[in-house]
Scaffold this motif. Sequence first.
Motif, PDB file in Angstrom:
ATOM      1  N   ARG A 269       0.830  -1.213   0.000  1.00 19.94           N
ATOM      2  CA  ARG A 269       0.000   0.000   0.000  1.00 19.94           C
ATOM      3  C   ARG A 269       0.862   1.260   0.000  1.00 19.94           C
ATOM      4  NH1 ARG A 269      -5.354  -0.762   3.898  1.00 19.94           N
ATOM      5  NH2 ARG A 269      -6.589  -1.958   2.370  1.00 19.94           N
ATOM      6  N   ALA A 270       1.995   1.213   0.695  1.00 18.57           N
ATOM      7  CA  ALA A 270       2.877   2.378   0.741  1.00 18.57           C
ATOM      8  C   ALA A 270       3.526   2.663  -0.608  1.00 18.57           C
ATOM      9  CB  ALA A 270       3.952   2.167   1.808  1.00 18.57           C
ATOM     10  N   LEU A 271       3.639   1.633  -1.453  1.00 15.81           N
ATOM     11  CA  LEU A 271       4.262   1.774  -2.780  1.00 15.81           C
ATOM     12  C   LEU A 271       3.233   1.913  -3.899  1.00 15.81           C
ATOM     13  CD1 LEU A 271       7.054  -0.925  -2.334  1.00 15.81           C
ATOM     14  CD2 LEU A 271       7.458   1.525  -2.714  1.00 15.81           C
ATOM     15  N   GLN A 272       1.989   2.200  -3.548  1.00 19.05           N
ATOM     16  CA  GLN A 272       0.907   2.246  -4.545  1.00 19.05           C
ATOM     17  C   GLN A 272       1.173   3.239  -5.676  1.00 19.05           C
ATOM     18  OE1 GLN A 272      -1.913   0.638  -5.263  1.00 19.05           O
ATOM     19  NE2 GLN A 272      -1.863  -0.806  -3.589  1.00 19.05           N
ATOM     20  N   SER A 273       1.796   4.354  -5.363  1.00 17.36           N
ATOM     21  CA  SER A 273       2.019   5.357  -6.411  1.00 17.36           C
ATOM     22  C   SER A 273       2.983   4.858  -7.480  1.00 17.36           C
ATOM     23  CB  SER A 273       2.564   6.659  -5.789  1.00 17.36           C
ATOM     24  OG  SER A 273       3.797   6.420  -5.141  1.00 17.36           O
ATOM     25  N   GLU A 274       3.902   3.957  -7.106  1.00 25.54           N
ATOM     26  CA  GLU A 274       4.857   3.400  -8.064  1.00 25.54           C
ATOM     27  C   GLU A 274       4.371   2.086  -8.652  1.00 25.54           C
ATOM     28  OE1 GLU A 274       8.831   3.092  -6.428  1.00 25.54           O
ATOM     29  OE2 GLU A 274       8.340   4.623  -4.943  1.00 25.54           O
ATOM     30  N   LEU A 275       3.744   1.256  -7.816  1.00 21.30           N
ATOM     31  CA  LEU A 275       3.344  -0.091  -8.219  1.00 21.30           C
ATOM     32  C   LEU A 275       1.919  -0.361  -7.734  1.00 21.30           C
ATOM     33  CD1 LEU A 275       6.622  -1.827  -6.985  1.00 21.30           C
ATOM     34  CD2 LEU A 275       6.016  -1.511  -9.391  1.00 21.30           C
ATOM     35  N   PRO A 276       0.929   0.159  -8.436  1.00 22.37           N
ATOM     36  CA  PRO A 276      -0.451  -0.037  -7.989  1.00 22.37           C
ATOM     37  C   PRO A 276      -0.845  -1.515  -7.958  1.00 22.37           C
ATOM     38  CG  PRO A 276      -0.308   1.662  -9.688  1.00 22.37           C
ATOM     39  CD  PRO A 276       1.009   0.978  -9.666  1.00 22.37           C
ATOM     40  N   VAL A 277      -1.466  -1.917  -6.855  1.00 19.79           N
ATOM     41  CA  VAL A 277      -1.983  -3.277  -6.698  1.00 19.79           C
ATOM     42  C   VAL A 277      -3.356  -3.185  -6.047  1.00 19.79           C
ATOM     43  CG1 VAL A 277      -1.644  -5.556  -5.663  1.00 19.79           C
ATOM     44  CG2 VAL A 277       0.348  -4.236  -6.416  1.00 19.79           C
ATOM     45  N   ALA A 278      -4.344  -3.814  -6.636  1.00 15.88           N
ATOM     46  CA  ALA A 278      -5.693  -3.792  -6.081  1.00 15.88           C
ATOM     47  C   ALA A 278      -5.759  -4.637  -4.813  1.00 15.88           C
ATOM     48  CB  ALA A 278      -6.688  -4.312  -7.113  1.00 15.88           C
ATOM     49  N   ASP A 279      -6.547  -4.194  -3.851  1.00 12.48           N
ATOM     50  CA  ASP A 279      -6.732  -4.953  -2.623  1.00 12.48           C
ATOM     51  C   ASP A 279      -7.216  -6.373  -2.907  1.00 12.48           C
ATOM     52  OD1 ASP A 279      -5.864  -3.011  -0.906  1.00 12.48           O
ATOM     53  OD2 ASP A 279      -7.855  -2.434  -0.170  1.00 12.48           O
ATOM     54  N   GLU A 280      -8.033  -6.529  -3.930  1.00 18.99           N
ATOM     55  CA  GLU A 280      -8.569  -7.849  -4.269  1.00 18.99           C
ATOM     56  C   GLU A 280      -7.447  -8.817  -4.640  1.00 18.99           C
ATOM     57  OE1 GLU A 280     -11.745  -9.960  -7.360  1.00 18.99           O
ATOM     58  OE2 GLU A 280     -11.309  -7.806  -7.500  1.00 18.99           O
ATOM     59  N   VAL A 281      -6.432  -8.319  -5.345  1.00 16.26           N
ATOM     60  CA  VAL A 281      -5.292  -9.167  -5.711  1.00 16.26           C
ATOM     61  C   VAL A 281      -4.551  -9.618  -4.455  1.00 16.26           C
ATOM     62  CG1 VAL A 281      -3.058  -9.222  -6.893  1.00 16.26           C
ATOM     63  CG2 VAL A 281      -5.021  -8.120  -7.985  1.00 16.26           C
ATOM     64  N   ILE A 282      -4.376  -8.706  -3.513  1.00 17.30           N
ATOM     65  CA  ILE A 282      -3.701  -9.051  -2.259  1.00 17.30           C
ATOM     66  C   ILE A 282      -4.487 -10.115  -1.509  1.00 17.30           C
ATOM     67  CG2 ILE A 282      -2.919  -8.178  -0.027  1.00 17.30           C
ATOM     68  CD1 ILE A 282      -2.617  -5.415  -1.341  1.00 17.30           C
ATOM     69  N   ALA A 283      -5.794  -9.895  -1.348  1.00 20.80           N
ATOM     70  CA  ALA A 283      -6.637 -10.784  -0.545  1.00 20.80           C
ATOM     71  C   ALA A 283      -6.767 -12.168  -1.162  1.00 20.80           C
ATOM     72  CB  ALA A 283      -8.020 -10.158  -0.359  1.00 20.80           C
ATOM     73  N   THR A 284      -6.780 -12.263  -2.470  1.00 21.81           N
ATOM     74  CA  THR A 284      -6.931 -13.574  -3.116  1.00 21.81           C
ATOM     75  C   THR A 284      -5.604 -14.309  -3.269  1.00 21.81           C
ATOM     76  OG1 THR A 284      -6.783 -12.529  -5.310  1.00 21.81           O
ATOM     77  CG2 THR A 284      -8.991 -12.885  -4.397  1.00 21.81           C
ATOM     78  N   THR A 285      -4.501 -13.566  -3.295  1.00 22.26           N
ATOM     79  CA  THR A 285      -3.188 -14.198  -3.495  1.00 22.26           C
ATOM     80  C   THR A 285      -2.574 -14.695  -2.199  1.00 22.26           C
ATOM     81  OG1 THR A 285      -2.775 -12.755  -5.405  1.00 22.26           O
ATOM     82  CG2 THR A 285      -0.888 -13.888  -4.469  1.00 22.26           C
ATOM     83  N   LEU A 286      -2.653 -13.915  -1.131  1.00 18.69           N
ATOM     84  CA  LEU A 286      -1.994 -14.284   0.126  1.00 18.69           C
ATOM     85  C   LEU A 286      -2.347 -15.686   0.625  1.00 18.69           C
ATOM     86  CD1 LEU A 286      -1.934 -11.028   2.295  1.00 18.69           C
ATOM     87  CD2 LEU A 286       0.030 -12.393   1.566  1.00 18.69           C
ATOM     88  N   PRO A 287      -3.631 -16.097   0.594  1.00 19.96           N
ATOM     89  CA  PRO A 287      -3.957 -17.435   1.109  1.00 19.96           C
ATOM     90  C   PRO A 287      -3.346 -18.574   0.292  1.00 19.96           C
ATOM     91  CG  PRO A 287      -5.911 -16.049   1.037  1.00 19.96           C
ATOM     92  CD  PRO A 287      -4.847 -15.330   0.264  1.00 19.96           C
ATOM     93  N   ARG A 288      -2.911 -18.297  -0.928  1.00 14.12           N
ATOM     94  CA  ARG A 288      -2.352 -19.348  -1.789  1.00 14.12           C
ATOM     95  C   ARG A 288      -0.838 -19.491  -1.643  1.00 14.12           C
ATOM     96  NH1 ARG A 288      -5.862 -16.969  -5.894  1.00 14.12           N
ATOM     97  NH2 ARG A 288      -4.023 -16.096  -6.929  1.00 14.12           N
ATOM     98  N   VAL A 289      -0.224 -18.570  -0.913  1.00 10.03           N
ATOM     99  CA  VAL A 289       1.244 -18.599  -0.801  1.00 10.03           C
ATOM    100  C   VAL A 289       1.685 -19.755   0.092  1.00 10.03           C
ATOM    101  CG1 VAL A 289       3.295 -17.344  -0.035  1.00 10.03           C
ATOM    102  CG2 VAL A 289       1.404 -16.105  -1.128  1.00 10.03           C
ATOM    103  N   GLN A 290       2.575 -20.579  -0.449  1.00 11.26           N
ATOM    104  CA  GLN A 290       3.190 -21.662   0.318  1.00 11.26           C
ATOM    105  C   GLN A 290       4.696 -21.549   0.174  1.00 11.26           C
ATOM    106  OE1 GLN A 290       1.494 -25.342  -1.094  1.00 11.26           O
ATOM    107  NE2 GLN A 290      -0.509 -24.923  -0.204  1.00 11.26           N
ATOM    108  N   LEU A 291       5.415 -22.136   1.121  1.00 12.06           N
ATOM    109  CA  LEU A 291       6.866 -22.033   1.105  1.00 12.06           C
ATOM    110  C   LEU A 291       7.455 -23.347   1.594  1.00 12.06           C
ATOM    111  CD1 LEU A 291       9.103 -20.002   0.452  1.00 12.06           C
ATOM    112  CD2 LEU A 291       9.079 -19.307   2.846  1.00 12.06           C
ATOM    113  N   GLN A 292       8.340 -23.902   0.777  1.00  6.66           N
ATOM    114  CA  GLN A 292       8.942 -25.187   1.094  1.00  6.66           C
ATOM    115  C   GLN A 292       9.727 -25.109   2.404  1.00  6.66           C
ATOM    116  OE1 GLN A 292      10.744 -28.590  -1.726  1.00  6.66           O
ATOM    117  NE2 GLN A 292      11.904 -26.695  -1.793  1.00  6.66           N
ATOM    118  N   GLY A 293       9.507 -26.107   3.253  1.00  4.27           N
ATOM    119  CA  GLY A 293      10.272 -26.200   4.484  1.00  4.27           C
ATOM    120  C   GLY A 293       9.706 -25.440   5.661  1.00  4.27           C
ATOM    121  N   ARG A 294       8.584 -24.743   5.469  1.00  2.00           N
ATOM    122  CA  ARG A 294       7.953 -24.007   6.571  1.00  2.00           C
ATOM    123  C   ARG A 294       6.682 -24.738   6.971  1.00  2.00           C
ATOM    124  NH1 ARG A 294      12.000 -21.835   3.482  1.00  2.00           N
ATOM    125  NH2 ARG A 294      12.684 -19.796   4.271  1.00  2.00           N
TER     126      ARG A 294
END
Length: 443
Positions: A269-294
Amino acid sequence: MSKPITKPNSVDGWLAYIEALHPKSIAMGLERVSIVAERLGFFQHHSRPTIITIAGTNGKGSSCAMLEHIYTAAGYLVGCYTSPHLLRYQERVRVNRQEIADDALCAAFAAVEDARQEIELTYFEMGTLAAMWHFSQQALDVLVLEVGLGGRLDAVNIFDADCAIVTNIDLDHMEYLGDTREKIGLEKAGVYRPRQISICGDRAPPQSLMDYAVSIGTHLDCIQQAFEVQSDANGWHYRDASGVLKVPQLSLMGEFQKDNAASVIYAIRALQSELPVADEVIATTLPRVQLQGRFQYLHRDPDVIVDVAHNPQAAQSLFDNLTEIQKNMPNNGRLIAVFAMLADKDIHAVVQILRQKMDVWYVAEINHTRAAKLDQLLESLKLVSTNTAVHAYSTVETALLDACKTMTKNDKIVVFGSFFTVAAALDCWHQAVFSDNHILGKS
């Protein structure tokens, strides 16, 4: 005049070569790596991307993965540099979540080798410069960089961050960073830059970190002040001055992952002026993030879990995750530890935290020069007066295979203690599965 070297022609050849370049695996300081970086002249062919640097004791890899996934989903060209790797060095260098190709990695190492000339570089310094050379050949929009050790004197810190996140501060790498949170916090605060976005996801940040931010003229945005999280039955809410964002449950386990995610959201959100990202993209992407070994499940019913927890804070997070899953375990189900650590870690503290959680320990040595010997690991278990059964093995692989053979359907195996422990377990597991070797007990 020194004789020109014959450059390696494979990734394995280059890794063996760069490992032998410097007498020490870790050499703090930025002078040598800065000189070589200047010779390489990064981002001459493409404009410099927005750089986000991640430091902290734990949560760096998770935060990097979140940023990488979200910005890629938003349509940006994203570079990401992380360490250490688990199975392949190429895991460290990615563009839009794709690992670097072997020929590209060899070309990057060759470019750094040509530029370094008489300067000795460590394994990590060579790798960092090679990654940056690769990234500079592409028109990236955003670059996510994970600090290897500390912050102030880490090779990654020669690149000025537009946004820097310190995830949390705890006791680790004390021989390099200091033996208190205040000393370690000051080292990690070194990634902050004047008048740039500076974020801290630690709920009780050391005063040294906050004072450093003031001293360089940057405004520090901290969790529970500039932003906060609140869980509910169906997920959790993120809140800052820009408003509330509801996010479903994360795939990454642990309450601390919500704090990592909150720092990431604030950065985006702090970088929105340089790299706009919709809140919907954040909310739908975060739950899908997985990381090997965690807290990764290699198998379910019966469960085999791997976790890179290697310091007291990470061990406490593992304890909390195990407490949560125990709520649904049958009464006769056991938690079986497959455990190995490096000698320079706080073995006693990790064992102290997890000793009452485990019903049986399969203790092993890691195949690494820094590995803790069996005697050291067994002594730590003895000192905390654990009354559970303890079995000793020369390798993680044999420990895991024996643990699997003796487990019942109600048991859970937990492999932990180091990135190297998990790497050995993953390699062993993949070999066993791919060869159709049924290694799990049938009781």
